[in-house]
Design an enzyme around this catalytic site. Structure first.
Site, mmCIF file in Angstrom:
data_model
loop_
_atom_site.group_PDB
_atom_site.id
_atom_site.type_symbol
_atom_site.label_atom_id
_atom_site.label_comp_id
_atom_site.label_asym_id
_atom_site.label_seq_id
_atom_site.Cartn_x
_atom_site.Cartn_y
_atom_site.Cartn_z
ATOM 1 C CD GLU A 236 58.749 -16.498 52.121
ATOM 2 O OE1 GLU A 236 58.769 -16.626 50.946
ATOM 3 O OE2 GLU A 236 59.661 -16.763 52.915
ATOM 4 C CE LYS B 58 65.291 -19.867 52.551
ATOM 5 N NZ LYS B 58 64.968 -18.522 52.809
#
Length: 302
Positions: free
Chosen positions: A27, A161
């Site tokens: 990404e 996360k």
């Protein structure tokens, strides 16, 4: 060269795919100012690409440039991405093309979609998005989870996360039918720390097993999530990061930050509160994930 979905492929990525050699998608949000501050974002880009090359695969950084999706970037294109400030999730890909966005940095969901369309089966990132804390009221669930569930790509990450609702993230992945694997580890990683305290559904110790999990998937469209704990020497102690995360989330709520803006806001707060310790941790886990992803890609092509 372009793929079947109209993405522009760099010469090295196009050549590797045509010759059946391993490719790892990356990404671009993590390499933009939304992911890491300069010059750490440029360092992250270089170490991740090199880790993939060192293990015998070709890196393919995804991005939107001049309204076209790209997989594999030239040095000049990389410079544009490093300064990118506009996120592109999977839902935004068609809008970015229709409106001719100058620079769009891809999230996990967009990159997984582009990789699948190009025939790339392995993708490396830092940490995925997931179910946000308080999602029972806000409905805030990252599109990353849906993309992983609907594209047959192996996503290699350091868990989700750490500021997310990790138990609910795992529950969502189970509901979506996504195999969640722990790379030589028994616990679901929490990004900066090796363990969230949540057991991983399935431990794997061999690259070929990871490849076979993808091959034997029950649903033809489902991907695989391979979680890799941050290297021991780069881990931030749980006691320290927990307090920092709590403060960062409270600050984001107080500031009225919601949706896609939460991640860059919280990451910036974490960097500040850890006196920059989060940056080398980010670099270490991203590099580690990229190298393991390359090993998986090599095994998948063997």
């Amino acid at each position: 060269m372009t793929d079947n979905a109209g993405a522009v492929l760099s010469d090295d990525v196009a050549r590797a795919l045509s010759e059946g050699r391993p490719v790892v998608a990356l990404e671009s949000t993590i390499f933009s100012t939304l992911g890491l501050p300069a010059p750490a974002n440029a360092d992250a880009l270089e170490v991740c690409k090199q880790a993939i090359l060192d293990h015998g695969a070709t890196p393919a950084v995804a991005a939107i440039l001049d309204g076209r999706p790209h997989l594999g970037l030239s040095p000049d294109e990389e410079k544009r991405v490093l300064q990118g400030t506009r996120k592109v999730a999977e839902r935004d890909l068609s809008v970015a093309r229709a409106q001719g966005w100058d620079v769009g940095v891809t999230t996990v969901s967009a990159t997984v979609a582009l990789a699948h369309a190009a025939g790339i089966s392995v993708f490396a990132t830092g940490g995925i998005g997931g179910v946000h804390r308080g999602a029972e009221l806000s409905g805030d669930i990252s599109a990353d989870l849906d993309a992983i569930a609907n594209h047959p790509v192996i996503t290699v990450c350091a868990g989700a996360k750490a500021f997310l609702d990790l138990p609910r993230t795992l529950e969502y992945l189970e509901t979506a039918g996504v195999p969640v694997l722990g790379w030589r580890h028994d616990w679901f990683p929490a990004f900066y720390t090796r363990s969230s305290g949540l057991p991983i559904p399935h431990r794997v110790d061999d690259e070929q097993v990871v490849c076979d999990v993808l091959r034997y998937r029950a649903r033809p469209t489902t991907g695989v999530l391979l979680t890799v704990p941050i290297p021991v020497e780069d881990e931030i102690p749980e006691s320290r990061i927990t307090a920092v995360l709590t403060a960062a989330l409270a600050a984001s709520t107080s500031a009225g930050v919601t949706g896609p803006a939460v991640t860059p806001y919280v990451l910036a707060r974490i960097e500040k509160e850890t006196d920059g310790q989060s940056i080398p941790a980010n670099l270490a886990l991203a590099r580690n994930n990229a190298g393991i992803a390359a090993r998986i890609a090599v095994a998948l092509n063997s």
